[in-house]
Design a protein around this motif. Structure first.
Motif, short mmCIF file in Angstrom:
data_model
loop_
_atom_site.label_atom_id
_atom_site.label_comp_id
_atom_site.label_asym_id
_atom_site.label_seq_id
_atom_site.Cartn_x
_atom_site.Cartn_y
_atom_site.Cartn_z
N LEU A 62 0.84 -1.20 0.00
CA LEU A 62 0.00 0.00 0.00
C LEU A 62 0.87 1.24 0.00
CD1 LEU A 62 -2.67 -1.06 2.64
CD2 LEU A 62 -2.71 -1.37 0.17
N SER A 63 0.53 2.20 -0.82
CA SER A 63 1.25 3.47 -0.85
C SER A 63 0.55 4.53 -0.04
CB SER A 63 1.40 3.95 -2.30
OG SER A 63 0.11 4.13 -2.87
N ALA A 64 -0.68 4.29 0.36
CA ALA A 64 -1.43 5.29 1.14
C ALA A 64 -2.48 4.57 1.96
CB ALA A 64 -2.09 6.31 0.21
N GLY A 65 -3.07 5.29 2.90
CA GLY A 65 -4.17 4.74 3.66
C GLY A 65 -3.74 3.97 4.89
N THR A 66 -2.44 3.86 5.15
CA THR A 66 -1.98 3.17 6.36
C THR A 66 -2.04 4.13 7.53
OG1 THR A 66 0.29 3.80 5.85
CG2 THR A 66 -0.46 1.66 5.05
N ASP A 67 -2.16 3.56 8.72
CA ASP A 67 -2.28 4.45 9.87
C ASP A 67 -0.92 5.04 10.23
OD1 ASP A 67 -0.88 2.69 11.58
OD2 ASP A 67 -2.72 1.70 12.19
N GLN A 68 -0.94 6.03 11.09
CA GLN A 68 0.26 6.79 11.39
C GLN A 68 1.33 5.94 12.06
OE1 GLN A 68 -0.50 10.35 13.62
NE2 GLN A 68 1.66 10.87 13.86
N ASP A 69 0.91 5.04 12.96
CA ASP A 69 1.88 4.18 13.65
C ASP A 69 2.68 3.36 12.65
OD1 ASP A 69 2.74 2.71 16.30
OD2 ASP A 69 2.20 1.13 14.87
N GLN A 70 2.00 2.77 11.67
CA GLN A 70 2.69 1.95 10.68
C GLN A 70 3.60 2.78 9.79
OE1 GLN A 70 -0.49 -0.09 8.68
NE2 GLN A 70 -1.12 -1.22 10.51
N SER A 71 3.14 3.96 9.41
CA SER A 71 3.94 4.83 8.54
C SER A 71 5.20 5.29 9.25
CB SER A 71 3.11 6.05 8.12
OG SER A 71 2.00 5.65 7.34
N GLU A 72 5.07 5.66 10.51
CA GLU A 72 6.24 6.10 11.26
C GLU A 72 7.22 4.95 11.46
OE1 GLU A 72 4.75 7.79 14.85
OE2 GLU A 72 4.19 9.70 13.92
N ALA A 73 6.69 3.76 11.72
CA ALA A 73 7.56 2.60 11.90
C ALA A 73 8.31 2.27 10.62
CB ALA A 73 6.74 1.39 12.36
N LEU A 74 7.59 2.32 9.49
CA LEU A 74 8.23 2.03 8.20
C LEU A 74 9.33 3.04 7.91
CD1 LEU A 74 8.19 0.37 5.53
CD2 LEU A 74 6.72 2.17 4.62
N SER A 75 9.05 4.31 8.12
CA SER A 75 10.04 5.36 7.86
C SER A 75 11.28 5.16 8.73
CB SER A 75 9.42 6.73 8.11
OG SER A 75 10.39 7.75 7.93
N HIS A 76 11.05 4.84 9.99
CA HIS A 76 12.18 4.65 10.90
C HIS A 76 13.00 3.43 10.51
CE1 HIS A 76 14.56 4.79 14.46
NE2 HIS A 76 14.00 3.72 15.03
N LEU A 77 12.35 2.31 10.23
CA LEU A 77 13.08 1.10 9.88
C LEU A 77 13.83 1.26 8.58
CD1 LEU A 77 13.86 -1.82 10.33
CD2 LEU A 77 11.64 -2.53 9.38
N ASN A 78 13.19 1.86 7.57
CA ASN A 78 13.87 2.04 6.29
C ASN A 78 15.03 3.02 6.40
OD1 ASN A 78 12.54 0.19 4.69
ND2 ASN A 78 10.97 1.63 3.99
N GLY A 79 14.92 4.00 7.31
CA GLY A 79 16.05 4.90 7.53
C GLY A 79 17.26 4.16 8.06
N VAL A 80 17.02 3.25 9.00
CA VAL A 80 18.11 2.46 9.54
C VAL A 80 18.65 1.50 8.49
CG1 VAL A 80 18.73 0.72 11.26
CG2 VAL A 80 17.26 2.63 11.91
N ARG A 81 17.77 0.86 7.75
CA ARG A 81 18.22 -0.08 6.72
C ARG A 81 19.07 0.62 5.66
NH1 ARG A 81 15.56 -5.15 6.18
NH2 ARG A 81 15.84 -5.03 3.90
N ALA A 82 18.70 1.82 5.30
CA ALA A 82 19.48 2.56 4.30
C ALA A 82 20.90 2.82 4.80
CB ALA A 82 18.78 3.87 3.96
N LYS A 83 21.01 3.23 6.06
CA LYS A 83 22.34 3.50 6.62
C LYS A 83 23.14 2.23 6.81
CE LYS A 83 20.76 7.74 8.85
NZ LYS A 83 20.38 8.39 10.13
N ALA A 84 22.45 1.11 6.91
CA ALA A 84 23.13 -0.18 7.03
C ALA A 84 23.40 -0.82 5.67
CB ALA A 84 22.30 -1.13 7.89
N GLY A 85 23.06 -0.12 4.58
CA GLY A 85 23.34 -0.63 3.24
C GLY A 85 22.32 -1.61 2.72
N LEU A 86 21.08 -1.56 3.23
CA LEU A 86 20.05 -2.51 2.83
C LEU A 86 18.95 -1.84 2.05
CD1 LEU A 86 19.80 -4.32 6.27
CD2 LEU A 86 20.89 -5.24 4.22
N GLN A 87 18.26 -2.61 1.22
CA GLN A 87 17.15 -2.10 0.43
C GLN A 87 15.98 -1.73 1.34
OE1 GLN A 87 16.21 -5.44 -2.06
NE2 GLN A 87 15.23 -6.57 -0.43
#
Length: 706
Positions: A62-87
């Motif tokens: 889903l690109s939209a319609g997710t609740d705020q908790d899930q969106s914030e979690a995704l943003s945080h996890l992907n931020g860490v994954r990017a700095k760790a060299g992961l997709q």
């Protein structure tokens, strides 16, 4: 820094390879360590260096319609994954639905008879599927023709999924899942504090920038300083410790077949660590002590991956946040006993605001209440100058504490004549003959009567204590009264002066009664300067390798309730003599159980009479060959792999063995090897778990997993 010590996590990670036209078999590697179930990890990890393929189920993201908790979690996890060299991961609505429903199921059924945090039981309220894969499919998730991997992590008492991610990152096996290169999608569920994250992807991992992903990532700041074992399963159990420095991890695109790592602090000093190569592709480093606060650490890792010929190098650094704060300074033992003229170190420890107690090597000052009677060096070494009772003040910064010290008079000594064992008629062929002959020659023990030793007769309290005194050349007769009422009066006067826990001090009839093995342990512990009762005394003497057990080196194998025979007493004393350097005395106060040293690894002395289900037996014989036995009824008729690795803190893969289980699930492997190593780690690999056992050269070990 995150030093939260509540809200443990649990996890499950399953891998399924590409299905072929003939069959749809599942495969996956797992781990069941010695004390707890390890996470399952994906099978068939392959190098992925090309572009990331779009999964067949990508349309579900889903690109939209997710609740705020899930969106914030995704943003945080992907931020860490990017700095760790992961997709980055895509957020999936159907996976989030499965995660949310499982969180609700857990809350509704926690505490009831279920199959574990990650499994659901049909018929229970909120049931949507037995496994994470079942639940994803029930929510509408589908997979393509390349096979799939799924994973799940859970965390409890969480305010948000973002907070749960931070908790998972602070662990080992949960971190491996959420920073895995094989996943493409994620879903988050949060219900009344229970956080669930479910993952899905191909069975083959995606590429890693630079071929290796590390955490803490290079340049990371405000990193935690410690790990406190709050993960289920607890990775520190294998090292027999309850805390470590912050976990450092490195994941490679292919399995590591060789590696060398070093952690250095700001001064360049090496930081000692435990290590674990987990799942073949992830190396965990566990510093042996809590890290310093506001301090930069540098890690250097040389490694080689499977299928490659060259060695690679990765160097990175991170900086910790605020460290733990010292709240108390103390001696490991609150009351110390030493002999006149003897020396004894104060083992200084610091207690911190995160509940950790660690040795203090520097930064402590010491002052004796009577330096002329008790000297203390700047490093905390005590020297008994004059018998008496003293106090020592310990100071570290603004923190101060006092400990009691008793200096006992020197023991009176003499030489004891020995007995010629050839004159003894009842020890030939006895299992303890060698030790009995030693005890006789050295004057530690004497014949019972008529040239007989009576090796299988119970040893009395008086006999055992007198033998212990004479082993150290103590002149027990020098302590005897002018008019004796018992042959061991002098030995008991010496015991009373040193607060040794002998029943015969107050009750003379007890002197000639048999003693148990546990009572012998209490006497030895008291002579070593501690006051531990009953099973704690057994723990203490086993931990310091002062004694051995009967069937195995463990509290149960020591057989403390059994009476000690004269032959066993000779064996026990011979084993003890080179280890216990002198006889001291017992403190007046009971020594806190928190000061008990860790128990050594269990060592088994004989094979079980029969194999029970889930039993794994390893015999690493003196000729360096390895014999293996086991029973796993659930895998009857199957051929399973046993991974053989080097033992110790830096295991390396040696080879894979294969065993075929009979119709009862029993296997026997007579003679693998020989192996030059001093110890081996062995992993029996089944589709659901690894079953682990370690064994030292020349010894036997048995584990049963229930």
């Amino acid at each position: 820094m995150n030093m939260k010590k509540s809200g443990q996590s649990s996890l499950r990670d399953v891998g399924v390879p590409k299905r072929n036209a003939q069959q749809g078999t599942r495969a996956g590697n797992g781990g069941l360590r010695k004390w707890a179930i390890m996470p399952l990890v994906a099978a068939g990890l392959l190098l992925g260096t090309g572009a990331i393929a779009t999964p067949a189920f990508a349309a579900q993201a889903l690109s939209a319609g997710t609740d705020q908790d899930q969106s914030e979690a995704l943003s945080h996890l992907n931020g860490v994954r990017a700095k760790a060299g992961l997709q980055p991961l895509q957020l999936s609505g159907v996976i989030s639905k499965a995660a949310s429903l499982h969180a609700a199921y857990y809350n509704a059924n926690h505490g009831k008879k279920t199959e574990g945090a990650h499994n659901e039981t049909k018929g229970m309220p909120g049931y949507t599927g037995a496994t994470v894969t079942d639940r994803l499919k029930a929510a509408g998730w589908t997979f393509g023709s390349k096979g799939y991997s799924t994973g799940e992590v859970m965390h409890y008492k969480q305010a948000s999924s973002k907070d749960a991610i931070d908790g998972w990152l602070d662990t080992a096996y949960h971190r491996k899942i959420i920073l895995s290169p094989k996943y493409r999608e994620v879903g988050f569920g949060l219900a009344d504090g229970t956080a669930v994250a479910d993952f899905a992807g191909f069975s083959e991992p995606g590429p890693i920038q630079g071929g290796i992903s590390v955490y803490p990532y290079d340049g990371m700041t405000n990193v935690g300083v410690g790990f406190y074992g709050l993960e289920s399963p607890n990775p520190l159990s294998q090292f027999n410790v309850d805390h470590s420095g912050y976990i450092i991890s490195a994941t490679t695109e292919r399995d590591m077949v060789w590696h060398e790592a070093q952690i250095a602090d700001e001064s360049g000093a090496a930081v000692p660590y435990y290590e674990e190569l987990y799942g073949g592709d992830t190396l965990f480093l566990y510093p042996k002590q809590i890290l310093k606060g506001n301090h930069t650490y540098k890690i250097s890792l040389s490694y080689q991956m499977k299928g490659t010929s060259g060695k690679l190098q990765k160097t990175w650094s991170f900086t910790t946040g605020k460290g733990h704060q010292l709240v108390s300074v103390q001696s490991r033992y609150s009351e110390l006993v030493l002999n006149e003229g003897g020396e004894l170190p104060i083992e200084a420890e610091g207690m911190y605001d995160d509940g950790v107690t660690e040795p203090l090597q520097t930064g402590v000052g010491y002052a004796s209440s009577e330096p002329k009677g008790l000297a203390v060096s700047p490093g905390g070494m005590l020297k008994g100058v004059k018998p008496g009772d003293y106090t020592v003040t310990m100071t570290s910064g603004s923190v101060q504490n006092r400990i009691k010290v008793k200096v006992l008079p020197k023991l009176k000594l003499k030489e004891y004549p020995g007995t010629n064992p050839a004159a003894i008629t009842d020890i030939a062929g006895h299992a303890g003959r060698s030790a009995i002959e030693w005890a006789l020659r050295s004057g530690v023990m004497t014949a019972s009567d008529r040239n007989q030793f009576r090796p299988d007769a119970a040893v009395t309290e008086a006999e055992f204590w007198t033998a212990l005194l004479r082993m150290y050349r103590v002149d027990d007769e020098a302590y005897a009264p002018a008019k004796k009422t018992h042959w061991a009066d002098g030995a008991y006067k010496a015991a009373a002066d040193r607060n040794i826990p002998l029943a015969g001090i107050a009750n003379k009839t007890a002197r000639d009664r048999a003693i148990t093995r546990q009572k012998a342990a209490e006497i030895i512990a008291a002579a070593d300067g501690v006051n531990y009762p009953e099973s704690q005394a057994v723990w203490y003497v086993l931990a310091l390798d002062y004694v051995k057990g009967v069937t195995e080196r463990s509290l149960e194998g020591f057989k403390g309730s059994e009476e000690l025979t004269r032959g066993e007493a000779a064996e026990l004393l011979q084993y003890l003599r080179p280890k216990l350097k002198e006889l001291r005395g017992r403190p007046a106060a009971v020594t806190p159980s928190t000061a008990l040293p860790p128990l050594p690894k269990r060592e088994v002395y004989r094979k079980p009479d029969r194999l029970e289900d889930y039993m794994f037996v390893a015999d690493f014989r003196a000729d360096r060959t390895l014999a293996l036995d086991g029973k796993f009824a659930g895998h009857a008729g199957e051929t399973l792999k046993i991974m053989v690795q080097t033992g110790g803190e830096r295991p390396q893969q040696i080879e894979d063995l294969h065993v075929t289980l009979d119709k009862d699930g029993v296997f026997h492997l007579a003679g693998a090897g020989p192996y030059n190593e001093d110890a081996l780690n062995l992993y029996l690999v089944t589709p659901e778990a690894y079953y682990w056992i370690d064994v030292a050269a020349g010894s036997l070990n048995v584990s049963q997993y229930k």
